[in-house]
Design an enzyme around this catalytic site. Sequence first.
Site, mmCIF file in Angstrom:
data_model
loop_
_atom_site.group_PDB
_atom_site.id
_atom_site.type_symbol
_atom_site.label_atom_id
_atom_site.label_comp_id
_atom_site.label_asym_id
_atom_site.label_seq_id
_atom_site.Cartn_x
_atom_site.Cartn_y
_atom_site.Cartn_z
ATOM 1 N N GLY A 8 0.123 15.617 19.430
ATOM 2 C CA GLY A 8 1.500 15.160 19.256
ATOM 3 C C GLY A 8 2.105 15.638 17.956
ATOM 4 O O GLY A 8 2.815 14.892 17.278
ATOM 5 N N TYR A 32 2.744 -1.573 25.425
ATOM 6 C CA TYR A 32 2.495 -0.764 24.232
ATOM 7 C C TYR A 32 1.401 -1.412 23.379
ATOM 8 O O TYR A 32 0.465 -0.735 22.924
ATOM 9 C CB TYR A 32 3.782 -0.624 23.428
ATOM 10 C CG TYR A 32 3.650 0.189 22.162
ATOM 11 C CD1 TYR A 32 3.393 1.556 22.206
ATOM 12 C CD2 TYR A 32 3.784 -0.411 20.908
ATOM 13 C CE1 TYR A 32 3.277 2.307 21.034
ATOM 14 C CE2 TYR A 32 3.669 0.328 19.737
ATOM 15 C CZ TYR A 32 3.414 1.685 19.807
ATOM 16 O OH TYR A 32 3.305 2.421 18.652
ATOM 17 N N GLY A 65 7.654 13.204 15.104
ATOM 18 C CA GLY A 65 7.144 11.941 14.601
ATOM 19 C C GLY A 65 6.289 12.131 13.371
ATOM 20 O O GLY A 65 6.561 12.999 12.532
#
Length: 318
Positions: A19, A170, A23
């Site tokens: 990723g 989450y 972010g």
Amino acid sequence: MWTSADIPNLAGRTALVTGASGGIGLPTALRLAERGAKVIMTARDPAKGEAALGTVRAAVPDGRVELRHLDLADLGSVRAFADAFDEPLDLLVNNAGIGMIPRRTTADGFEMQFGTNHLGHFALTGLLLPHLLATPEARVVTVSSDAHRVGRIDFDDLEFERGYRRFTAYGRSKLANLLFTLELQRLAGKRLLSLAAHPGATATDIMRPGVLTKPVGALMRLALQPPEKGAVPSLYAATAPGVTGGLYVGPGPKTLTPSADALDEALARRLWETSEELTGVRFTAITRPRSPRRHPAAPVGGGDLLPADTAAGKEPPS
């Protein structure tokens, strides 16, 4: 206070950051490259990945940085990535994540947040384990969150088909991240370090406008810390000399105490065995003999679980 400027020289070491196209993954990759590591950035979206790669190469012109495709919501993609990986690995940063989305499923039929954040990284770590164990002082850093405190592992409804709630799902995935981190350390003993990181409230795509309402999401992003600061706990866990396995590192950086559920060894062992069954990935080099109790799950892929070395336990989080 420890900052990214305190990262030691990483020349000769190879780091993989999942990723890394945005972010906290992007500054994590950037800082590791600045300190001399060879950095393998992964991304699901090719365009975003190329843009992030360009950012790192512009900042570190002499750096050894490359981009590889990886979709953690597809175990076929995870296996293909691992099959093509053919070098020692010093550092694996399980950073990629998805959060607080309407319920949908991965390519393999798992609830998306649990399937991506936990099962995808579980499978990736297991498949890359030989490369990590071949490297002295290798580390695995998995990004969790204090949202893990609202999570519960319901083995009768791992797909969250009943009463799905975005934040609770989450939290479940982040609790699974911590349970995985601590169980990996217990099993690996001194053969590698497994640590978790909590970035703190950070302005990433997880908190993008639209996850909540657009006005609330936009206001929250203004109040949150930038990704560069959110990356500090991960970077500390990944590079600081003298850290011990099993730590949960939060903003500061400082060591945090996980929830009671995250410290539950029986829960961790059951989740581990269930994750092996769901993904078909066996950590044969470190896994203890299987619990006599079996939990129904649909395996994806093959491979037998072989009796393996039972390693020493970890030091408890401080």
